[in-house]
Design an enzyme around this catalytic site. Structure first.
Site, mmCIF file in Angstrom:
data_model
loop_
_atom_site.group_PDB
_atom_site.id
_atom_site.type_symbol
_atom_site.label_atom_id
_atom_site.label_comp_id
_atom_site.label_asym_id
_atom_site.label_seq_id
_atom_site.Cartn_x
_atom_site.Cartn_y
_atom_site.Cartn_z
ATOM 1 C CD GLU A 1 2.075 2.681 9.707
ATOM 2 O OE1 GLU A 1 0.934 2.192 9.706
ATOM 3 O OE2 GLU A 1 2.678 3.029 8.677
ATOM 4 C CD GLU B 1 -1.845 1.690 2.833
ATOM 5 O OE1 GLU B 1 -1.542 2.870 3.112
ATOM 6 O OE2 GLU B 1 -2.214 0.869 3.687
ATOM 7 C CG HIS B 2 3.468 2.549 3.289
ATOM 8 N ND1 HIS B 2 4.101 3.510 4.049
ATOM 9 C CD2 HIS B 2 2.447 2.082 4.062
ATOM 10 C CE1 HIS B 2 3.495 3.617 5.227
ATOM 11 N NE2 HIS B 2 2.496 2.758 5.263
#
Length: 487
Positions: free
Chosen positions: A167, A90-91
């Site tokens: 994260e 996704e990143h």
């Protein structure tokens, strides 16, 4: 997932009492809008020749459009050793195509007055942007380009994986509660891939290679495994033409087969004590319960799932609900405060198994065992005495009002439609869900309280404050820490 909105205004409550919507026709024809939201027109769905699903909900109230691209792949589709790869990809989807450099995608969206982001869950990955209606074609062209031609070099991946590791540090490893719930999931589920964290285990992130992400992209990012959802100031024919133009040329490919990974029946209680440096203890009681499948023909397990939704709301659906009164306010215990907070939650729907969760933060002088017993006692009280009709109607009305309020946003309309698609549900699911929730009876709520809360299906997680663990805390990397990206 649906939730009870504790702040619904009286106007919305009144709207919710008007009635339920009619059932929709099959997806090839328009689905009547729910009378709960008069400004929300019909939804239409069609499939491109390459297998891509397109769902359109026109909403003419403002000249804005929300575009969401849903891919039916999440952390549950990963394999051991590469946990977190769905989220890592996704990143990387923001890192370019042959024609777009890293970071340029979001700059282009911002330049046309829009905002964009993405998220990964256990069940799906979704990319969303909200843009002026007149810029829809540009937005669709950008999304189709990265879906079909995402590419980046190895160094770009190595930089981004450091952001993802940061994260995980900030959102999980530096939060004792997050770590406890992560460990609880790994204990609750044995065969189900829901046992793994969406962000991935740190050891897997450290070992992840650029080719791991590329292989995941090639395997799952195919048109037949994706849905384009458009909500806002659009014309269905216009959206169809643009989708054919920009997504229709993407080559078709088969969706990889998914092997069943059924969770075995739990045969007795499980207990986790997670010791960490924390200010307060926390107790979580996780019960295995059936999910709602949303079938057009109602089933016994679907009826139970809806009754569990109402039960959760009775326990914790509004200010001063049962858990708050009994554990926090001390009603019935002579004012003795047993918890600083207490709550209930139920997933309702998902591609995998679901849990009914009861949580409490014990008050000063109260042991985790006492808090756990108090949580169980509230469910047992409903199992024994049932719920009052006025209480039942209150939580159902608030739930429906919350759904109406939510759908006032075109972003929430797109998110709800995409979520139903991910779970293999029909376009009229929202209307049917509200209609069936209105039909839940007090006897059904009492019945599920009697049948689903035995210790046989219980996993207990307890966060135990332990100052001695301070020395064992994971080391923070020296030097500046990577900044987290929006997605």
């Amino acid at each position: 997932m649906p939730s009870i909105d504790k702040r619904c205004c009286a106007f919305l409550v009144a709207l919710a009492m008007l009635g339920t919507g009619a059932l929709a026709q099959p997806s090839a024809t328009p689905v009547p809008a729910s009378p709960f939201a008069a400004a929300t027109p019909a939804v239409q769905q069609f499939t491109l020749a390459n297998g891509l699903t397109v769902i359109v909900r026109p909403d003419r109230r403002a000249p804005t459009v929300v575009q969401m691209l849903w891919v039916r792949v999440g952390s549950m589709d990963e394999v051991d050793g590469t946990t977190g790869v769905a989220h890592a990809l996704e990143h990387m989807m923001f890192k370019g195509t042959p024609d777009i450099k890293p970071g340029e995608f979001s700059r282009r969206v911002a330049a046309m007055g829009g905002v964009d982001n993405a998220f990964t869950s256990r069940d799906a990955t979704a990319y969303h942007m909200q843009i002026p209606a007149r810029r829809l074609e540009t937005a669709m062209q950008l999304e189709a380009d990265r879906f079909a031609r995402n590419q980046w070099d190895d160094d770009e991946f190595r930089r981004e994986i450091e952001v993802i590791k940061e994260e995980r540090r900030q959102r999980t490893e530096e939060s004792p509660r997050a770590l406890m719930f992560e460990a609880l999931s790994a204990m609750v589920f044995q065969a189900s891939p829901y046992r793994r964290p969406v962000v991935g285990w740190m050891s897997d992130l450290e070992a992840m290679t650029p080719d791991d992400a590329r292989a995941f992209y090639r395997r799952w990012y195919v048109p037949a495994n994706a849905a384009l959802v458009i909500a806002g100031d659009v014309d269905v024919a216009q959206v169809r033409a643009l989708a054919e133009k920009h997504f229709g040329a993407i080559p078709s490919a088969a969706v990889p087969p998914r092997k069943p990974r059924e969770e075995p029946v739990q045969a007795g209680p499980r207990r986790l004590e997670y010791r960490a440096v924390a200010d307060q203890a926390l107790v979580a009681l996780a019960y295995k319960v059936p999910p709602w499948r949303g079938a057009e023909v109602d089933s016994e397990t679907d009826r139970d799932a809806l009754a569990l939704t109402v039960l959760s709301a009775v326990l914790d659906g509004y200010d001063g609900a049962r858990l708050d009164r009994a554990l926090v306010q001390g009603v019935g215990t002579g004012g003795k405060r047993l918890a600083d907070s207490a709550g209930s939650s139920y997933g309702l729907m998902g591609r995998g198994p679901q849990l009914f969760m009861l949580t409490a933060v014990p008050a000063s002088g109260v042991t985790p065992e006492m808090a756990s017993a108090a949580l169980k006692a509230e469910v047992a009280r409903i199992a024994r005495d049932g719920v009052q009709e006025a209480e039942l109607q209150r939580v159902k009305t608030q739930w429906m009002a919350g759904e109406i309020y939510k759908l006032d946003s075109v972003a929430n309309q797109a998110r709800e439609l995409g979520g139903y698609w991910v779970n293999g549900m029909a376009l009229d699911t929202g209307d049917r869900l509200m209609a069936r929730l209105r039909a839940v009876t007090a006897a059904q709520v009492q019945s599920v309280a009697q049948r689903y809360f035995s210790d046989e299906q219980l996993t207990t997680g307890v966060l135990m404050p332990d100052p001695s663990r301070r020395e064992a805390a994971p080391a923070v990397p020296a030097g500046p820490r990577p900044a987290l990206t929006r997605h």
